[in-house]
Motif scaffolding. Structure first.
Motif, PDB file in Angstrom:
ATOM      1  N   ALA A  59      31.471  44.780  28.919  1.00  0.00           N
ATOM      2  CA  ALA A  59      30.127  44.231  28.713  1.00  0.00           C
ATOM      3  C   ALA A  59      29.383  44.076  30.033  1.00  0.00           C
ATOM      4  O   ALA A  59      28.170  44.268  30.099  1.00  0.00           O
ATOM      5  N   HIS A  60      30.099  43.747  31.088  1.00  0.00           N
ATOM      6  CA  HIS A  60      29.467  43.467  32.379  1.00  0.00           C
ATOM      7  C   HIS A  60      29.074  44.718  33.152  1.00  0.00           C
ATOM      8  O   HIS A  60      28.106  44.694  33.914  1.00  0.00           O
ATOM      9  N   SER A  77      35.764  39.696  36.632  1.00  0.00           N
ATOM     10  CA  SER A  77      34.933  39.761  35.433  1.00  0.00           C
ATOM     11  C   SER A  77      35.746  39.361  34.213  1.00  0.00           C
ATOM     12  O   SER A  77      36.871  39.814  34.033  1.00  0.00           O
ATOM     13  N   THR A  78      35.147  38.518  33.373  1.00  0.00           N
ATOM     14  CA  THR A  78      35.820  38.101  32.143  1.00  0.00           C
ATOM     15  C   THR A  78      35.649  39.110  31.015  1.00  0.00           C
ATOM     16  O   THR A  78      36.352  39.017  30.000  1.00  0.00           O
ATOM     17  N   ASP A  79      34.725  40.078  31.178  1.00  0.00           N
ATOM     18  CA  ASP A  79      34.485  41.085  30.147  1.00  0.00           C
ATOM     19  C   ASP A  79      33.929  42.356  30.802  1.00  0.00           C
ATOM     20  O   ASP A  79      32.742  42.667  30.678  1.00  0.00           O
ATOM     21  N   GLY A  93      32.329  33.688  32.791  1.00  0.00           N
ATOM     22  CA  GLY A  93      32.530  33.929  31.374  1.00  0.00           C
ATOM     23  C   GLY A  93      31.263  33.687  30.596  1.00  0.00           C
ATOM     24  O   GLY A  93      30.198  33.455  31.157  1.00  0.00           O
ATOM     25  N   GLU A 103      34.685  49.621  35.384  1.00  0.00           N
ATOM     26  CA  GLU A 103      35.232  48.502  34.623  1.00  0.00           C
ATOM     27  C   GLU A 103      36.521  47.955  35.231  1.00  0.00           C
ATOM     28  O   GLU A 103      36.655  46.728  35.377  1.00  0.00           O
TER      29      GLU A 103
END
Length: 128
Positions: free
Chosen positions: A85-86, A80-82, A125, A72
């Protein structure tokens, strides 16, 4: 094996370099379906066994949590915007690429393009 691989991956990459990350993942996929094929097949066999033996799942869940702790932050440096989750999405793509190569090896496979496309999507996003 996976935790050491992610640690090595995180240490060797310049922050934010999607192409370099995709290249390293591509090399890993080739290694895990080539020289490390037997180890990768054993890993998949363990996952199948865990599907029918719930007692194995806590060890797998703990390993995934360790991976997320490494992956992460790496995804965050890649834009990565999240990341929470990604990261599972990235693992799903890698597992899919590994599985396809294990079952039907293709010398012309281009995992780098798939990984780079996913990472670029992570930068965009959520979709509207």
């Amino acid at each position: 094996m996976e935790t050491a691989t992610w640690q090595r991956l995180a240490a060797d990459l310049p922050p934010g370099d999607v192409a370099a990350f995709a290249a390293v993942v591509g090399r890993l996929i080739r290694e895990f379906t080539g020289k490390q094929r037997v180890v990768t097949l054993a890993r998949y066999a363990l996952f199948v066994e865990a599907a029918v033996r719930p007692g194995l799942r806590p060890a797998i869940d703990a390993a995934r949590a360790r991976l997320a702790g490494l992956g992460e932050p790496l995804l965050a440096t890649l834009g990565s915007t999240d990341p929470p989750a990604h990261f599972p999405m990235l693992l799903a793509l890698i597992d899919g690429l590994l599985g396809i190569q294990l079952v039907s090896p293709d010398d012309d496979v281009d995992p780098e393009a798939a990984v780079a496309a996913l990472l670029h999507g992570f930068r965009a996003g959520p979709s509207a």
